[in-house]
Scaffold this motif. Sequence first.
Motif, PDB file in Angstrom:
ATOM      1  N   PHE A  88     -14.484  -6.440  77.706  1.00 47.31           N
ATOM      2  CA  PHE A  88     -15.457  -5.698  78.506  1.00 47.31           C
ATOM      3  C   PHE A  88     -16.430  -6.636  79.223  1.00 47.31           C
ATOM      4  N   TRP A  89     -16.848  -7.707  78.550  1.00 49.10           N
ATOM      5  CA  TRP A  89     -17.841  -8.630  79.123  1.00 49.10           C
ATOM      6  C   TRP A  89     -17.259  -9.498  80.223  1.00 49.10           C
ATOM      7  N   ARG A  90     -15.943  -9.562  80.334  1.00 50.34           N
ATOM      8  CA  ARG A  90     -15.302 -10.466  81.304  1.00 50.34           C
ATOM      9  C   ARG A  90     -14.766  -9.735  82.538  1.00 50.34           C
ATOM     10  N   MET A  91     -15.202  -8.527  82.795  1.00 46.33           N
ATOM     11  CA  MET A  91     -14.720  -7.781  83.951  1.00 46.33           C
ATOM     12  C   MET A  91     -15.275  -8.396  85.237  1.00 46.33           C
ATOM     13  N   PRO A 101     -27.313  -5.658  76.763  1.00 48.84           N
ATOM     14  CA  PRO A 101     -28.723  -5.570  77.144  1.00 48.84           C
ATOM     15  C   PRO A 101     -29.563  -5.028  75.983  1.00 48.84           C
ATOM     16  N   PRO A 102     -30.834  -5.398  75.921  1.00 46.85           N
ATOM     17  CA  PRO A 102     -31.701  -4.873  74.853  1.00 46.85           C
ATOM     18  C   PRO A 102     -31.769  -3.346  74.925  1.00 46.85           C
ATOM     19  N   ASP A 122      -6.655  10.319  79.604  1.00 45.13           N
ATOM     20  CA  ASP A 122      -7.814   9.563  80.079  1.00 45.13           C
ATOM     21  C   ASP A 122      -8.612   9.035  78.894  1.00 45.13           C
ATOM     22  N   HIS A 123      -9.015   7.762  78.986  1.00 46.97           N
ATOM     23  CA  HIS A 123      -9.760   7.104  77.916  1.00 46.97           C
ATOM     24  C   HIS A 123     -10.921   6.332  78.539  1.00 46.97           C
ATOM     25  N   TYR A 124     -12.075   6.373  77.873  1.00 43.10           N
ATOM     26  CA  TYR A 124     -13.292   5.788  78.427  1.00 43.10           C
ATOM     27  C   TYR A 124     -13.989   4.899  77.402  1.00 43.10           C
ATOM     28  N   PHE A 125     -14.577   3.820  77.907  1.00 39.34           N
ATOM     29  CA  PHE A 125     -15.531   3.030  77.135  1.00 39.34           C
ATOM     30  C   PHE A 125     -16.771   2.916  78.006  1.00 39.34           C
ATOM     31  N   MET A 126     -17.931   3.218  77.462  1.00 42.53           N
ATOM     32  CA  MET A 126     -19.171   3.210  78.248  1.00 42.53           C
ATOM     33  C   MET A 126     -20.244   2.385  77.562  1.00 42.53           C
ATOM     34  N   LEU A 127     -20.937   1.587  78.361  1.00 45.76           N
ATOM     35  CA  LEU A 127     -22.138   0.895  77.913  1.00 45.76           C
ATOM     36  C   LEU A 127     -23.296   1.468  78.718  1.00 45.76           C
ATOM     37  N   HIS A 128     -24.303   1.992  78.023  1.00 45.85           N
ATOM     38  CA  HIS A 128     -25.462   2.583  78.698  1.00 45.85           C
ATOM     39  C   HIS A 128     -26.657   1.657  78.551  1.00 45.85           C
ATOM     40  N   ASP A 129     -27.075   1.073  79.665  1.00 48.29           N
ATOM     41  CA  ASP A 129     -28.258   0.224  79.717  1.00 48.29           C
ATOM     42  C   ASP A 129     -29.435   1.122  80.089  1.00 48.29           C
ATOM     43  N   GLN A 133     -31.311   1.870  83.651  1.00 42.29           N
ATOM     44  CA  GLN A 133     -30.824   3.204  84.011  1.00 42.29           C
ATOM     45  C   GLN A 133     -29.472   3.129  84.711  1.00 42.29           C
ATOM     46  N   LYS A 134     -28.559   2.411  84.030  1.00 39.66           N
ATOM     47  CA  LYS A 134     -27.191   2.255  84.527  1.00 39.66           C
ATOM     48  C   LYS A 134     -26.218   2.423  83.369  1.00 39.66           C
ATOM     49  N   ALA A 135     -25.065   2.977  83.693  1.00 37.37           N
ATOM     50  CA  ALA A 135     -23.980   3.054  82.720  1.00 37.37           C
ATOM     51  C   ALA A 135     -22.782   2.348  83.324  1.00 37.37           C
ATOM     52  N   PHE A 136     -22.077   1.606  82.498  1.00 31.54           N
ATOM     53  CA  PHE A 136     -20.895   0.862  82.914  1.00 31.54           C
ATOM     54  C   PHE A 136     -19.711   1.429  82.143  1.00 31.54           C
TER      55      PHE A 136
END
Length: 143
Positions: A88-91, A101-102, A122-129, A133-136
């Motif tokens: 995920f971190w290497r996209m 993120p904190p 369908d499959h999802y992975f989400m990081l919510h900062d 106020q962003k979601a990846f």
Amino acid sequence: AAGVAFVAFLGLVYARHVDMPARPEQLPLELIHALGTNASRVTAFYRYDLGGFIDHEWLWRIDAKPDAITLIVTGLGLQSTDVVPQRFWRMPPHYWPRSMPPGAEAFQSQSFLADHRGHDGDHYFMLHDKTQQKAFVWFKSNF
């Protein structure tokens, strides 16, 4: 002249790889369904195509307040997780997070697999900062 053209071509390929300049797009149907009548709460949406033939993967950046992200998490049926896949971190997009993120939270579909194709659907992975106020979202659509 050929050298300049070659360097310009390499620059264009690199810019496309990191999605620069990124341009906001229309919300995909998956998010429209998840948000229902609250789709206007998303202030910007960016999509990066990772490719595929029958199975396909995309990266999404969703700019929205936390209440809209909560609606998306519920609408997509995501569950909280403490594990973020290393991949995920290497996209590639330049705006993609490179570390946690904190105060951020991670969510995923029940059957999301980072290292394997996974089941059809369908499959999802989400990081919510929350701070930015962003979601990846890493979205896999398997046929």
